[in-house]
Write a protein that holds these residues in place. Structure first.
Motif, PDB file in Angstrom:
ATOM      1  N   VAL A  25       1.116  -1.019  -0.157  1.00  0.00           N
ATOM      2  CA  VAL A  25      -0.601  -0.040   0.614  1.00  0.00           C
ATOM      3  C   VAL A  25       1.520   1.161  -0.273  1.00  0.00           C
ATOM      4  N   ALA A  26       1.745   0.882   1.161  1.00  0.00           N
ATOM      5  CA  ALA A  26       2.963   2.307   0.397  1.00  0.00           C
ATOM      6  C   ALA A  26       3.762   2.733  -1.225  1.00  0.00           C
ATOM      7  N   ALA A  27       3.417   2.074  -1.467  1.00  0.00           N
ATOM      8  CA  ALA A  27       4.122   2.374  -2.526  1.00  0.00           C
ATOM      9  C   ALA A  27       2.993   2.405  -3.689  1.00  0.00           C
ATOM     10  N   LEU A  28       1.786   2.086  -3.149  1.00  0.00           N
ATOM     11  CA  LEU A  28       0.644   2.980  -4.224  1.00  0.00           C
ATOM     12  C   LEU A  28       0.741   4.057  -5.017  1.00  0.00           C
ATOM     13  N   ASP A  29       0.491   3.866  -6.387  1.00  0.00           N
ATOM     14  CA  ASP A  29       0.017   5.041  -6.943  1.00  0.00           C
ATOM     15  C   ASP A  29      -0.166   4.953  -7.808  1.00  0.00           C
ATOM     16  N   PRO A  30      -1.215   6.347  -8.561  1.00  0.00           N
ATOM     17  CA  PRO A  30      -2.674   6.128  -9.587  1.00  0.00           C
ATOM     18  C   PRO A  30      -2.208   5.183 -10.929  1.00  0.00           C
ATOM     19  N   ARG A  31      -1.022   5.527 -11.168  1.00  0.00           N
ATOM     20  CA  ARG A  31      -0.825   5.435 -12.180  1.00  0.00           C
ATOM     21  C   ARG A  31      -0.793   3.608 -12.530  1.00  0.00           C
ATOM     22  N   SER A  32       0.082   3.051 -11.035  1.00  0.00           N
ATOM     23  CA  SER A  32      -0.369   1.344 -10.817  1.00  0.00           C
ATOM     24  C   SER A  32      -1.605   1.086 -10.516  1.00  0.00           C
ATOM     25  N   LEU A  33      -2.482   1.713 -10.690  1.00  0.00           N
ATOM     26  CA  LEU A  33      -3.542   1.316 -10.191  1.00  0.00           C
ATOM     27  C   LEU A  33      -4.366   1.332 -11.576  1.00  0.00           C
ATOM     28  N   LEU A  34      -3.563   1.688 -12.852  1.00  0.00           N
ATOM     29  CA  LEU A  34      -4.497   2.483 -14.130  1.00  0.00           C
ATOM     30  C   LEU A  34      -4.031   1.735 -15.194  1.00  0.00           C
ATOM     31  N   SER A  35      -2.837   0.993 -15.388  1.00  0.00           N
ATOM     32  CA  SER A  35      -2.062   0.164 -15.577  1.00  0.00           C
ATOM     33  C   SER A  35      -2.115  -1.126 -15.693  1.00  0.00           C
ATOM     34  N   HIS A  36      -3.321  -1.827 -14.345  1.00  0.00           N
ATOM     35  CA  HIS A  36      -3.735  -3.055 -14.122  1.00  0.00           C
ATOM     36  C   HIS A  36      -5.016  -2.915 -14.507  1.00  0.00           C
ATOM     37  N   ASP A  37      -5.925  -4.371 -14.975  1.00  0.00           N
ATOM     38  CA  ASP A  37      -7.406  -4.722 -15.170  1.00  0.00           C
ATOM     39  C   ASP A  37      -8.101  -4.702 -13.855  1.00  0.00           C
ATOM     40  N   HIS A  38      -7.421  -5.949 -13.095  1.00  0.00           N
ATOM     41  CA  HIS A  38      -7.961  -5.905 -12.271  1.00  0.00           C
ATOM     42  C   HIS A  38      -7.102  -5.410 -10.919  1.00  0.00           C
ATOM     43  N   VAL A  39      -8.323  -5.486  -9.204  1.00  0.00           N
ATOM     44  CA  VAL A  39      -6.525  -5.663  -8.685  1.00  0.00           C
ATOM     45  C   VAL A  39      -7.404  -6.537  -6.936  1.00  0.00           C
ATOM     46  N   LEU A  40      -6.695  -7.186  -6.866  1.00  0.00           N
ATOM     47  CA  LEU A  40      -6.806  -7.393  -5.375  1.00  0.00           C
ATOM     48  C   LEU A  40      -5.825  -7.817  -4.629  1.00  0.00           C
ATOM     49  N   ALA A  41      -6.908  -7.562  -3.140  1.00  0.00           N
ATOM     50  CA  ALA A  41      -6.019  -6.458  -2.195  1.00  0.00           C
ATOM     51  C   ALA A  41      -6.680  -7.889  -1.257  1.00  0.00           C
ATOM     52  N   THR A  42      -6.011  -7.813  -0.288  1.00  0.00           N
ATOM     53  CA  THR A  42      -5.713  -8.036   0.764  1.00  0.00           C
ATOM     54  C   THR A  42      -6.750  -7.525   2.161  1.00  0.00           C
ATOM     55  N   VAL A  43      -7.097  -7.956   2.895  1.00  0.00           N
ATOM     56  CA  VAL A  43      -8.619  -7.271   4.261  1.00  0.00           C
ATOM     57  C   VAL A  43      -7.262  -6.195   4.795  1.00  0.00           C
ATOM     58  N   GLY A  44      -6.128  -6.651   4.957  1.00  0.00           N
ATOM     59  CA  GLY A  44      -5.405  -5.120   6.411  1.00  0.00           C
ATOM     60  C   GLY A  44      -4.714  -3.739   4.788  1.00  0.00           C
ATOM     61  N   ALA A  45      -5.016  -4.491   3.869  1.00  0.00           N
ATOM     62  CA  ALA A  45      -4.669  -3.278   2.186  1.00  0.00           C
ATOM     63  C   ALA A  45      -5.962  -1.890   2.110  1.00  0.00           C
ATOM     64  N   VAL A  46      -6.968  -3.697   1.814  1.00  0.00           N
ATOM     65  CA  VAL A  46      -8.006  -2.329   1.968  1.00  0.00           C
ATOM     66  C   VAL A  46      -8.350  -1.293   3.500  1.00  0.00           C
ATOM     67  N   ARG A  47      -7.662  -1.990   4.982  1.00  0.00           N
ATOM     68  CA  ARG A  47      -8.311  -1.469   5.997  1.00  0.00           C
ATOM     69  C   ARG A  47      -6.351  -0.053   5.717  1.00  0.00           C
ATOM     70  N   MET A  48      -6.050  -0.546   5.287  1.00  0.00           N
ATOM     71  CA  MET A  48      -4.717   0.663   5.354  1.00  0.00           C
ATOM     72  C   MET A  48      -5.103   1.740   4.587  1.00  0.00           C
ATOM     73  N   LEU A  49      -4.971   1.407   3.453  1.00  0.00           N
ATOM     74  CA  LEU A  49      -5.873   2.498   1.784  1.00  0.00           C
ATOM     75  C   LEU A  49      -7.164   3.560   2.986  1.00  0.00           C
ATOM     76  N   GLU A  50      -8.333   3.497   3.770  1.00  0.00           N
ATOM     77  CA  GLU A  50      -9.387   3.235   3.602  1.00  0.00           C
ATOM     78  C   GLU A  50      -8.940   4.609   5.416  1.00  0.00           C
ATOM     79  N   GLU A  51      -8.068   3.610   6.102  1.00  0.00           N
ATOM     80  CA  GLU A  51      -7.277   4.706   7.023  1.00  0.00           C
ATOM     81  C   GLU A  51      -6.231   5.967   6.084  1.00  0.00           C
ATOM     82  N   LYS A  52      -5.085   5.855   4.928  1.00  0.00           N
ATOM     83  CA  LYS A  52      -5.061   6.623   3.937  1.00  0.00           C
ATOM     84  C   LYS A  52      -5.473   7.991   3.610  1.00  0.00           C
TER      85      LYS A  52
END
Length: 70
Positions: free
Chosen positions: A41-68
């Motif tokens: 999650v710490a290295a996530l940026d918009p370019r990474s999200l847009l360059s992939h067709d699908h995103v698979l995230a752990t529950v912990g990663a989703v919680r970290m994103l919510e906090e961020k």
């Protein structure tokens, strides 16, 4: 066991796996899968999200994103 994963990886081409923190074992294992990237999650940026067709995230990663993002 592994034969159950083959149809899943065929359907999920160009997938980003989002995790809470860097995991060396997961990183090494994912290198063998074509079209799969692992990113903490710490290295996530918009370019990474847009360059992939699908995103698979752990529950912990989703919680970290919510906090961020809150």
């Amino acid at each position: 066991q592994n034969h159950n994963c083959i149809p899943l990886t065929e359907k999920l081409d160009n997938v980003l796996i989002l995790v809470e923190a860097y995991d060396e074992k997961l990183d090494l294992a994912s290198r063998n899968l074509i079209g799969v990237s692992v990113l903490p999650v710490a290295a996530l940026d918009p370019r990474s999200l847009l360059s992939h067709d699908h995103v698979l995230a752990t529950v912990g990663a989703v919680r970290m994103l919510e906090e961020k993002l809150s």
